[in-house]
Design a protein around this motif. Sequence first.
Motif, PDB file in Angstrom:
ATOM      1  N   THR A  21      40.864  42.899  31.315  1.00 36.08           N
ATOM      2  CA  THR A  21      39.495  42.655  31.761  1.00 36.08           C
ATOM      3  C   THR A  21      38.918  43.897  32.427  1.00 36.08           C
ATOM      4  OG1 THR A  21      39.960  40.305  32.012  1.00 36.08           O
ATOM      5  CG2 THR A  21      38.045  41.155  33.191  1.00 36.08           C
ATOM      6  N   GLN A  26      33.910  42.564  31.879  1.00 33.85           N
ATOM      7  CA  GLN A  26      33.720  41.128  32.090  1.00 33.85           C
ATOM      8  C   GLN A  26      33.034  40.434  30.926  1.00 33.85           C
ATOM      9  OE1 GLN A  26      32.429  39.729  35.944  1.00 33.85           O
ATOM     10  NE2 GLN A  26      32.972  41.695  36.852  1.00 33.85           N
ATOM     11  N   VAL A  63      36.743  39.117  37.862  1.00 28.54           N
ATOM     12  CA  VAL A  63      35.542  38.574  37.219  1.00 28.54           C
ATOM     13  C   VAL A  63      34.532  38.133  38.273  1.00 28.54           C
ATOM     14  CG1 VAL A  63      36.752  37.876  35.118  1.00 28.54           C
ATOM     15  CG2 VAL A  63      36.427  36.215  36.963  1.00 28.54           C
TER      16      VAL A  63
END
Length: 137
Positions: A21, A26, A63
Amino acid sequence: CLSDKVFEIRQAATDILKSLTECFGQDWAKVKLIPKVLQLSTNKNYLYRMTVLFAVKQLALVVSKEIIQQQILPTISKMSTDGVPNIRFNCCKTLAVLIPKLDTQTVQHTVKPMLMKLHDDQDGDVKYFAAQALALC
């Protein structure tokens, strides 16, 4: 790797999700990664369902709160009623990690009611971890 039969491999895979990630961003995770991880939440094998919760704890570090609120919390809500106590108390542990990432309204209107139900669970471990997470609300 998330559905490997060996716990250590599943655990290592959850650690890699955070790095992926960070590397791909994101937006990529929201579309390509998180939906595939969350799919395991309905797997018949409770160990794979547990892997979802371990993965979410790693992903929560990288995130946005919007992704947590829109994609992750609904899945945890469903998982919080799982028939396996280990899943329910790991939902509590996961929510404890998510609480600092969320706004007060989401915590009070979504997370806290979920934890209150878990606090009334028949299983002692579920009650304990729900109380621990409630202390963060």
